[in-house]
Design an enzyme around this catalytic site. Structure first.
Site, PDB file in Angstrom:
ATOM      1  N   SER A  95      -0.927  -0.587  -1.847  1.00 44.40           N
ATOM      2  CA  SER A  95      -0.011   0.326  -1.160  1.00 44.40           C
ATOM      3  C   SER A  95       1.411  -0.208  -1.210  1.00 44.40           C
ATOM      4  CB  SER A  95      -0.438   0.499   0.299  1.00 44.40           C
ATOM      5  OG  SER A  95       0.632   1.082   1.009  1.00 44.40           O
ATOM      6  N   HIS A 122      -0.837   3.083  -4.711  1.00 44.64           N
ATOM      7  CA  HIS A 122      -0.947   3.997  -3.574  1.00 44.64           C
ATOM      8  C   HIS A 122       0.444   4.225  -2.981  1.00 44.64           C
ATOM      9  CE1 HIS A 122      -3.306   5.754  -0.213  1.00 44.64           C
ATOM     10  NE2 HIS A 122      -2.416   5.190   0.592  1.00 44.64           N
ATOM     11  N   ASP A 134       2.541   5.942  -0.045  1.00 42.69           N
ATOM     12  CA  ASP A 134       2.435   6.489   1.306  1.00 42.69           C
ATOM     13  C   ASP A 134       3.674   7.284   1.678  1.00 42.69           C
ATOM     14  OD1 ASP A 134      -0.123   5.511   2.418  1.00 42.69           O
ATOM     15  OD2 ASP A 134       0.729   3.542   1.984  1.00 42.69           O
ATOM     16  N   MET A 153       5.488   9.527   4.371  1.00 40.29           N
ATOM     17  CA  MET A 153       5.442   9.791   5.826  1.00 40.29           C
ATOM     18  C   MET A 153       6.675  10.577   6.249  1.00 40.29           C
ATOM     19  SD  MET A 153       4.121   6.141   7.233  1.00 40.29           S
ATOM     20  CE  MET A 153       2.875   5.170   6.380  1.00 40.29           C
ATOM     21  N   HIS A 204      -0.512   9.612  -1.083  1.00 38.56           N
ATOM     22  CA  HIS A 204      -1.113   9.883   0.225  1.00 38.56           C
ATOM     23  C   HIS A 204      -0.055  10.540   1.103  1.00 38.56           C
ATOM     24  CE1 HIS A 204      -2.969   7.926   4.105  1.00 38.56           C
ATOM     25  NE2 HIS A 204      -3.120   9.232   4.074  1.00 38.56           N
ATOM     26  N   MET A 213       1.220  11.869   4.333  1.00 40.78           N
ATOM     27  CA  MET A 213       1.053  11.913   5.794  1.00 40.78           C
ATOM     28  C   MET A 213       2.175  12.784   6.335  1.00 40.78           C
ATOM     29  SD  MET A 213      -0.012   7.957   6.162  1.00 40.78           S
ATOM     30  CE  MET A 213       0.615   7.634   4.533  1.00 40.78           C
ATOM     31  N   MET A 251      -9.418   7.218   6.612  1.00 39.51           N
ATOM     32  CA  MET A 251      -8.470   6.305   7.245  1.00 39.51           C
ATOM     33  C   MET A 251      -9.261   5.349   8.131  1.00 39.51           C
ATOM     34  SD  MET A 251      -5.391   6.832   6.179  1.00 39.51           S
ATOM     35  CE  MET A 251      -4.809   5.469   7.189  1.00 39.51           C
ATOM     36  N   ASP A 311      -8.641   3.275   3.504  1.00 37.97           N
ATOM     37  CA  ASP A 311      -7.228   2.900   3.653  1.00 37.97           C
ATOM     38  C   ASP A 311      -6.962   2.405   5.073  1.00 37.97           C
ATOM     39  OD1 ASP A 311      -4.475   2.685   3.454  1.00 37.97           O
ATOM     40  OD2 ASP A 311      -4.095   4.840   3.285  1.00 37.97           O
TER      41      ASP A 311
HETATM   42  C1  DX5 Z   1      -1.119   3.492   6.711  1.00 35.77           C
HETATM   43  C2  DX5 Z   1      -1.075   3.725   5.210  1.00 35.77           C
HETATM   44  C3  DX5 Z   1      -1.686   2.635   4.431  1.00 35.77           C
HETATM   45  C4  DX5 Z   1      -1.079   1.268   4.630  1.00 35.77           C
HETATM   46  C5  DX5 Z   1      -2.199   0.284   4.587  1.00 35.77           C
HETATM   47  O1  DX5 Z   1      -0.800   4.648   7.371  1.00 35.77           O
HETATM   48  O2  DX5 Z   1      -1.739   4.930   4.871  1.00 35.77           O
HETATM   49  O3  DX5 Z   1      -1.793   2.970   3.044  1.00 35.77           O
HETATM   50  O4  DX5 Z   1      -0.136   0.928   3.664  1.00 35.77           O
HETATM   51  O5  DX5 Z   1      -1.696  -0.964   4.916  1.00 35.77           O
HETATM   52  P1  DX5 Z   1      -2.650  -2.202   5.245  1.00 35.77           P
HETATM   53  O6  DX5 Z   1      -3.490  -2.459   4.011  1.00 35.77           O
HETATM   54  O7  DX5 Z   1      -1.695  -3.273   5.550  1.00 35.77           O
HETATM   55  O8  DX5 Z   1      -3.508  -1.800   6.418  1.00 35.77           O
HETATM   56 ZN    ZN Z   2      -2.163   5.295   2.696  1.00 43.61          ZN
END
Ligand code: DX5
Ligand code: ZN
Length: 219
Positions: A6, A31, A33, A35, A64, A66, A135, A173
């Site tokens: 990620s 990956h 993320d 947000m 991903h 969010m 998740m 994840d």
């Molecule tokens: C959290 C993200 C993850 C995050 C995971 O909301 O979706 O992808 O980067 O991070 P770690 O591996 O540190 O839990």
């Molecule tokens: Zn993620």
């Protein structure tokens, strides 16, 4: 087991170098993320940054989202170069329509479930999903602790996919480490996301080997 690091835990000021280092280390997926500060209490990046990354990388872009009502932005993420687009079931009123939109845009459709969302909610969508993301923390931040009941949820989802005769991948994840990798792979995880347990542990080829060695211990 596919490891999808990620970028949330990478050095945002050196994304090009990070992407090149991942590719050189033998990683195949990354990956991303996204947000929006609304669906989750944090803001990261969107299509323009992904488009810029796409110019510097041939990795499989595992996006991903969010974000609330992601159907509004599927075409933008596809145009930016996403390979897979994963939306949250909780963020879509018409989830089937959004999954169809992703496929129509030429990307692989995936759905993510927050820790409390039952796997049954996506039972009828399995045939059209490339992947389901479970998740294992509440989304929004890296470096959180793995929620133990996710392990039961993973086994339930694996059984559901088997019963349906589908080949849908399962991604986990949040809070994934070399220490829980064997158990996750034994329970049916196909793709593991790792942020904080991957970045900050260079060299990346060695870190990949550590995760792979842990996965090889799966029963
Ligand atoms: C959290 C993200 C993850 C995050 C995971 O909301 O979706 O992808 O980067 O991070 P770690 O591996 O540190 O839990
Ligand atoms: Zn993620």
């Amino acid at each position: 087991m596919i490891l999808s690091p990620s970028m949330l835990s990478s050095d945002f000021a050196n994304m090009q170098a990070e992407l090149e280092a991942l590719e050189a280390a033998g990683l195949k997926w990354v990956h991303l993320d996204v947000m929006d500060g609304n669906f989750v209490p944090n803001i990261t990046f969107g299509p323009p940054i992904i488009k810029a990354m796409r110019k510097r990388s041939n990795l499989f872009f595992d996006c991903h989202l969010m974000i609330e009502d992601p159907g509004r932005y599927i075409q933008d993420f596809a145009d930016a170069g996403a390979d897979l687009i994963c939306v949250h079931a909780e963020a879509c009123t018409h989830l089937e329509r959004v999954c169809a939109q992703i496929a129509d845009a030429g990307c692989k459709p995936a759905v993510s479930l927050n820790p409390h969302t039952p796997v049954e909610s996506i039972k009828y969508l399995l045939p059209q999903l490339h992947m389901v993301l479970l998740m294992s923390v509440n989304p929004g931040f890296g470096g959180q602790k793995f929620i133990p009941f996710t392990m039961d949820k993973l086994r339930d989802l694996k059984a559901m996919i088997r019963d349906a005769g589908c080949d849908t991948l399962i991604q986990i994840d949040g809070g994934v480490t070399p220490e829980n990798t064997a158990e996750l792979v034994s329970a049916g995880a196909d793709v593991l996301v790792s942020g904080s347990a991957f970045f900050g542990h260079p060299p990346y080829d060695e870190r990949l080997k550590t995760f792979e060695a842990a996965a090889a211990q799966a029963k």
